[in-house]
Design an enzyme around this catalytic site. Sequence first.
Site, PDB file in Angstrom:
ATOM      1  N   LYS A  22     -49.177 -27.576 -65.738  1.00  0.00           N
ATOM      2  CA  LYS A  22     -50.432 -28.183 -66.123  1.00  0.00           C
ATOM      3  C   LYS A  22     -50.335 -29.828 -66.351  1.00  0.00           C
ATOM      4  O   LYS A  22     -50.225 -30.587 -65.472  1.00  0.00           O
ATOM      5  CB  LYS A  22     -50.752 -27.413 -67.566  1.00  0.00           C
ATOM      6  CG  LYS A  22     -50.607 -25.838 -67.130  1.00  0.00           C
ATOM      7  CD  LYS A  22     -51.430 -25.250 -66.117  1.00  0.00           C
ATOM      8  CE  LYS A  22     -51.242 -23.865 -65.753  1.00  0.00           C
ATOM      9  NZ  LYS A  22     -50.938 -22.650 -66.975  1.00  0.00           N
TER      10      LYS A  22
ATOM     11  N   TYR B  16     -51.868 -16.673 -73.308  1.00  0.00           N
ATOM     12  CA  TYR B  16     -51.874 -16.771 -71.966  1.00  0.00           C
ATOM     13  C   TYR B  16     -51.753 -15.423 -71.526  1.00  0.00           C
ATOM     14  O   TYR B  16     -50.591 -14.722 -71.748  1.00  0.00           O
ATOM     15  CB  TYR B  16     -50.935 -17.765 -71.389  1.00  0.00           C
ATOM     16  CG  TYR B  16     -50.976 -17.983 -69.932  1.00  0.00           C
ATOM     17  CD1 TYR B  16     -51.936 -18.407 -69.267  1.00  0.00           C
ATOM     18  CD2 TYR B  16     -49.956 -17.258 -69.229  1.00  0.00           C
ATOM     19  CE1 TYR B  16     -51.978 -18.472 -67.772  1.00  0.00           C
ATOM     20  CE2 TYR B  16     -50.010 -17.530 -67.938  1.00  0.00           C
ATOM     21  CZ  TYR B  16     -50.953 -17.700 -67.122  1.00  0.00           C
ATOM     22  OH  TYR B  16     -51.064 -17.996 -65.703  1.00  0.00           O
TER      23      TYR B  16
ATOM     24  N   ARG C 110     -28.684 -24.413 -56.442  1.00  0.00           N
ATOM     25  CA  ARG C 110     -29.257 -23.636 -57.503  1.00  0.00           C
ATOM     26  C   ARG C 110     -28.585 -23.698 -58.892  1.00  0.00           C
ATOM     27  O   ARG C 110     -29.342 -23.742 -59.813  1.00  0.00           O
ATOM     28  CB  ARG C 110     -28.818 -21.921 -57.353  1.00  0.00           C
ATOM     29  CG  ARG C 110     -29.384 -20.981 -58.529  1.00  0.00           C
ATOM     30  CD  ARG C 110     -29.409 -19.592 -58.024  1.00  0.00           C
ATOM     31  NE  ARG C 110     -28.517 -19.048 -56.954  1.00  0.00           N
ATOM     32  CZ  ARG C 110     -27.404 -18.819 -57.144  1.00  0.00           C
ATOM     33  NH1 ARG C 110     -26.792 -18.877 -58.395  1.00  0.00           N
ATOM     34  NH2 ARG C 110     -26.566 -18.234 -56.084  1.00  0.00           N
TER      35      ARG C 110
ATOM     36  N   ASP D  49     -45.005 -22.133 -76.848  1.00  0.00           N
ATOM     37  CA  ASP D  49     -45.394 -22.590 -75.530  1.00  0.00           C
ATOM     38  C   ASP D  49     -46.405 -23.850 -75.814  1.00  0.00           C
ATOM     39  O   ASP D  49     -47.464 -23.556 -76.530  1.00  0.00           O
ATOM     40  CB  ASP D  49     -46.197 -21.516 -75.114  1.00  0.00           C
ATOM     41  CG  ASP D  49     -47.020 -21.757 -73.506  1.00  0.00           C
ATOM     42  OD1 ASP D  49     -47.397 -22.941 -73.170  1.00  0.00           O
ATOM     43  OD2 ASP D  49     -47.410 -20.773 -73.036  1.00  0.00           O
TER      44      ASP D  49
HETATM   45  C1  LIG Z   1     -50.391 -21.486 -66.897  1.00  0.00           C
HETATM   46  C2  LIG Z   1     -49.909 -21.253 -68.336  1.00  0.00           C
HETATM   47  C3  LIG Z   1     -48.454 -20.354 -68.298  1.00  0.00           C
HETATM   48  C4  LIG Z   1     -47.820 -19.977 -67.051  1.00  0.00           C
HETATM   49  O1  LIG Z   1     -47.153 -21.083 -66.387  1.00  0.00           O
HETATM   50  P1  LIG Z   1     -46.983 -20.979 -64.703  1.00  0.00           P
HETATM   51  O2  LIG Z   1     -46.783 -22.353 -64.385  1.00  0.00           O
HETATM   52  O3  LIG Z   1     -48.362 -20.687 -64.086  1.00  0.00           O
HETATM   53  O4  LIG Z   1     -46.183 -19.975 -64.482  1.00  0.00           O
HETATM   54  C5  LIG Z   1     -48.051 -20.000 -69.577  1.00  0.00           C
HETATM   55  N1  LIG Z   1     -48.587 -20.497 -70.742  1.00  0.00           N
HETATM   56  C6  LIG Z   1     -49.769 -21.020 -70.762  1.00  0.00           C
HETATM   57  C7  LIG Z   1     -50.310 -21.648 -72.098  1.00  0.00           C
HETATM   58  C8  LIG Z   1     -50.513 -21.685 -69.610  1.00  0.00           C
HETATM   59  O5  LIG Z   1     -51.539 -22.386 -69.569  1.00  0.00           O
END
Ligand SMILES: *Cc1c(COP(=O)(O)O)cnc(C)c1O
Length: 379
Positions: free
Chosen positions: A195, A98, A46, A170
Site C-alpha cells: 500500500k 482487514y 531465502r 497493523d
Molecule cells: C492489504 C492489507 C493487508 C494485506 O496485505 P497484502 O499485501 O495484500 O497481503 C493487511 N492489512 C491491511 C490493513 C491491508 O490494507
Amino acid sequence: MKLATKLIHAGAEPDPSTGAIMTPIYQTSTFVQSAPGKNKGYEYARSQNPTRKALEDALAVVENGKYALAFSSGVAATDAVIKLLQPGDEVIAANDMYGGTYRLFTKVFEKFGIVFKYIDTTNYNNVAAAINSKTKLIWLETPTNPLMNITDIAAIAEITKKKNILLAVDNTFASPYLQNPLDLGADIVMHSVTKYLGGHSDVIQGCLVMNEKELREKLYFIQKSCGAVPGPMDCFLVLRGIKTLHVRMERHCQNGEKIAHWLRNNSKVGKVYWPGFEDHPNYNIAKKQMRGFGGMLSFTLKDDSIENAMRVLSSTKIFSLAESLGGVESLINHPASMTHASIPREERIKNGLTDSLIRLSVGIEDADDLIEDLKQAIG
Ligand SMILES: *Cc1c(COP(=O)(O)O)cnc(C)c1O
C-alpha cells in the site's frame, strides 16, 4: 535526523563493488563460499539477500524500530506473527479489520487450535475484559479498514506490558509517516507494504518491524523456515517507493481532507467515515497518536440501496474500481463485495459495514478533478 531525510537515506549505502548510489537488484539464489561455511554474510537468498537487507534496514529506520523483516505479502507477515503461538493460545483482535486478516485467522489458524476473539478494540474496557491467562497476543488495526475506527495504542500497550502479552499493530492505513506504534508501546508493527510504503500499485509485499532482539530472532527463524520472502526486484521497487513517502503522504492527507469535507456537505451522501472530523468518536485519540489523517475514507449514500452504490461505483472516471489502496492513483471500492467479501454478511452488518458502504483510497491527483469526478458519479 528528521523523517524526510531518513526516508531518502535509510538503508542506502553505495554498492561496495562499484559505488552505484542505488542498491543493485541482487538477482541471485545463492552466494559463492570461499571454503565450506566461509562466506561474506550471504549463503542462500531465502535466508539473506543484499537488496532485501537494504530494504529491511530502511523499513526499521522509517518505523523507528531496531529490526525489520520483509515478507512476500502483508498476509505472509501476519502469518509469521501467528506462528509464534501454540495451540490453545488466545488472540484478541479488532472486529472490523482487514478481511484477509480475518480469513487467515478464522479459516487457517483456528483449525490449528489458536483461539481468536473479535471485539471492539476502540473501547479499552472491552480489551481489558477479554484478556485471560491464555491471551498471548493482541492484534490491532488502526485506523481500521474500512470504517476508520481508531484504537488508543498507548492505552492498550499499558495493559499488554503489565500482563506480558505481545501487542502487534497493523499500521498499513497510517503508514510510518503518520503513526509509529513502536513509539507508543507496541511490540510488533506490521505493514502491507503493497500500500503506502510501495506507493505505486506495482508490488505485493509485507513487513514486520520490532525492537526486541529475541523477538526478531524468532520471527527471522519463521521467515527463513517458512520461506515467504520477497524477491530482490520487489525490494528494489519498495526502496524506491519509500524515498517519496513523505511527499506522497502530505498530498494524500490534503486531498483526503478536501474530499471528506466535500462529501459531508453533499446532500446525497449519508455518513462519512474519516478520523479528521472533530465529531468522529475517536478524534482525540487520532489527533494524539497520528500526525495527519491520511487518504482513506468511506461513505454511505442517503439512498442506501445496493443498486445506488453499484451505480456510483461504476460511474467514476478518475477513481478506478479496484481493491487495494495507498497508490498515487485514486481507487474506489465496494467492501461488501470486494475487500471484505470473506466476512459473513451478518458479521459485517453488525459491525456497521453495510451493503452500500463505499471506500475511497484518495490518490495524489488534483483534488478539484477528484471532486468533479465524484460529483458526476454521485449525480
Ligand atoms: C492489504 C492489507 C493487508 C494485506 O496485505 P497484502 O499485501 O495484500 O497481503 C493487511 N492489512 C491491511 C490493513 C491491508 O490494507
